[in-house]
Design a protein around this motif. Structure first.
Motif, short mmCIF file in Angstrom:
data_model
loop_
_atom_site.label_atom_id
_atom_site.label_comp_id
_atom_site.label_asym_id
_atom_site.label_seq_id
_atom_site.Cartn_x
_atom_site.Cartn_y
_atom_site.Cartn_z
N ASN A 251 -11.96 -5.88 -1.56
CA ASN A 251 -10.98 -6.44 -0.64
C ASN A 251 -9.54 -6.00 -0.94
N VAL B 298 -7.20 -4.16 1.86
CA VAL B 298 -5.96 -4.75 2.40
C VAL B 298 -4.79 -3.78 2.19
N SER C 141 -3.96 -13.85 10.18
CA SER C 141 -2.95 -14.42 9.27
C SER C 141 -1.78 -13.47 9.07
N ILE C 142 -2.10 -12.19 8.87
CA ILE C 142 -1.04 -11.19 8.69
C ILE C 142 -0.24 -11.04 9.99
N GLY D 169 -9.23 -14.99 9.56
CA GLY D 169 -8.86 -14.57 8.21
C GLY D 169 -7.64 -13.68 8.16
N SER D 170 -7.79 -12.55 7.45
CA SER D 170 -6.64 -11.71 7.11
C SER D 170 -5.89 -11.18 8.33
N ARG D 171 -6.64 -10.65 9.31
CA ARG D 171 -5.95 -9.98 10.42
C ARG D 171 -5.06 -10.92 11.22
#
Length: 366
Positions: free
Chosen positions: A59, A63, A104-105, A100-102
Motif C-alpha cells: 500500500n 499511494v 479521502s484524498i 477509502g483512499s481515493r
C-alpha cells in the motif's frame, strides 16, 4: 483535520443529491448511481499502474506512485473539475469504491486547494450499492401492486406516466418491452437498472402510496431483468385492463414505432437518409426474428406490406401505408397471445375500460 461523512443513503435518494464518483472510468461504466458524474482522481491507466504496484510492493508504495502520477498540471485540472461541479451543485457529495483512499484524498484536496467542503459517503460505492440492493427486497415493499394490462398499442405506457404512484419499468430500462422495443441508445447496465429501480421504489414508499401501478412486464424488459422475488411481487398484483379499438391501437403504434422511432434514428445519426435506412434495417431484422412464430404465410404477407409501406413513404412522405402491416402484426401476432393470457389468467381483474375510464379509476387508488 476532520472531514464530514454520511451514511444517510435514503436522504441522498430523496433529495436527489448530486454525487461525484472519483473511481476510474472503467469502474463507473460498470455501474454507478443516478445523479452521479464521473470525475476520477485517476484515469484507467493510472489506476492500473497503481494496482500493479500495490500487488507487488504494498500500500505505501502504491499511494506514493499515485501521488506521483497525479501531480502538477494533472492534479490541478482534476481539482478544478471538482471545484467547478461543486460550485454549480453546492450539496454535492463524493465517493470512491469503499470510501477509502481515493475519496479521502479527493476530499482533502478539495478543501485544501479549492477552499470548499464536501461530504464523503461512508463505505463508498459498495455501501450505497448494498443499501439499494436491500431496497429491492420484495419484503420491504409496502404498496399493493396493480398491474396495468392490455393489448399492444392501447397506450399503457402513456397512461402510466400520467399517474403519480406508478413506476415506468420500460423507461428505466430504456426499452419499449416489445419485438421492436430497442432504442438507438443502449439499455443501462443491469447494475444501473437496479440502482434506478431501487431509487424509484424508495421515493414511492416515502410518499406513502397504498398502491404501485406497473405495466405487465413479466421478469425482464429487454436485456434488463427485475430481481426474481421483486418480479414475483409485482406480478402477483391484481389486473386493470386498458382497452381500445383496433384503429386507435394502429394509430398509436404508427406514431410510436414508425413516426417517433424514425425521428429518433434520424436525430441519432444526424442524417435523414442514414437514419431512415438504419430504422428500416432494425425493423426488418425484428420482423425476421419472429418469422417462425408468425408462420411462413403470415410472415411473407407482413414483410411484403412492410417493404411496400417503406418504399411508398420514401416516395410520397406519407406514413399511412404502414397501417397495413401494423394491423396484421397486432391482430395476427400480438392479439392472440394477449387474449390467451387474459382468458386463462387466475388474477383478479379489478377494472376494464378505455383510457379516460382507466385513468380515472387508477387515480382513485392512491
Amino acid at each position: 483535520m476532520t472531514f464530514k461523512t454520511t451514511s444517510d443513503f435514503k436522504n441522498i435518494v430523496l433529495e436527489d443529491i448530486p454525487l461525484i464518483d472519483v473511481r476510474a472510468p472503467i469502474e463507473f461504466k460498470k455501474g454507478a448511481f443516478i445523479n452521479s458524474i464521473n470525475l476520477p482522481i485517476m484515469n484507467d491507466e493510472e489506476r492500473h499502474l497503481v494496482g500493479i504496484c500495490y500487488k507487488e510492493k504494498g500500500n505505501h508504495d502504491a499511494v506514493k506512485l499515485g501521488h506521483e502520477l497525479v501531480s502538477g498540471n494533472i492534479k490541478d485540472e482534476r481539482i478544478k473539475s471538482w471545484e467547478s461541479f461543486i460550485t454549480k451543485n453546492p450539496k454535492s457529495m463524493i465517493y470512491c469504491f469503499r470510501g477509502g483512499s481515493r475519496s479521502s484524498i479527493s476530499q482533502e484536496w478539495i478543501e485544501k486547494y479549492a477552499g470548499k467542503e464536501i461530504v464523503k459517503l461512508e463505505g463508498g460505492y459498495k455501501a450505497f450499492r448494498n443499501y439499494l440492493i436491500d431496497e429491492l427486497d420484495a419484503e420491504v415493499q409496502s404498496s399493493k401492486p396493480i398491474v396495468l394490462a392490455g393489448f399492444t398499442g392501447t397506450g399503457k405506457t402513456i397512461l402510466l406516466n400520467e399517474l403519480e404512484n406508478s413506476i415506468d419499468l420500460e423507461g428505466l430500462a430504456n426499452h419499449r418491452g416489445s419485438t421492436f422495443g430497442r432504442h438507438t441508445t443502449p439499455q443501462p447496465t443491469q447494475i444501473n437498472f437496479e440502482n434506478a429501480l431501487a431509487c424509484k421504489l424508495i421515493k414511492h414508499r416515502a410518499k406513502g402510496y397504498s398502491h404501485i401501478i406497473l405495466e405487465d412486464e413479466g421478469g425482464n424488459v429487454g436485456l434488463n431483468f427485475i430481481p426474481k422475488p421483486l418480479a414475483a411481487y409485482f406480478n402477483a398484483g391484481d389486473l386493470v385492463v386498458l382497452e381500445a379499438p383496433v384503429e386507435e391501437r394502429i394509430n398509436l403504434t404508427l406514431q410510436e414505432y414508425v413516426i417517433n422511432s424514425q425521428s429518433e434514428y434520424i436525430a441519432h445519426y444526424c442524417d435523414e437518409a442514414l437514419g431512415l435506412q438504419e430504422w428500416f434495417n432494425y425493423m426488418s431484422n425484428s420482423i425476421i426474428r419472429v418469422k417462425k412464430r408468425l408462420g411462413l404465410e403470415r410472415f411473407t404477407q407482413i414483410y411484403t406490406y412492410f417493404e411496400k409501406a417503406y418504399a411508398n413513404q420514401l416516395k410520397t412522405g406519407i406514413y399511412d401505408f404502414h397501417q397495413d402491416w401494423i394491423k396484421l402484426f397486432l391482430t395476427d401476432y400480438y392479439d392472440p397471445m394477449y387474449k390467451h393470457q387474459l382468458d386463462t389468467t387466475t388474477k383478479n381483474i379489478l377494472f376494464r375500460g378505455n383510457n379516460s375510464d382507466v385513468l380515472e379509476y387508477l387515480k382513485s387508488l392512491k
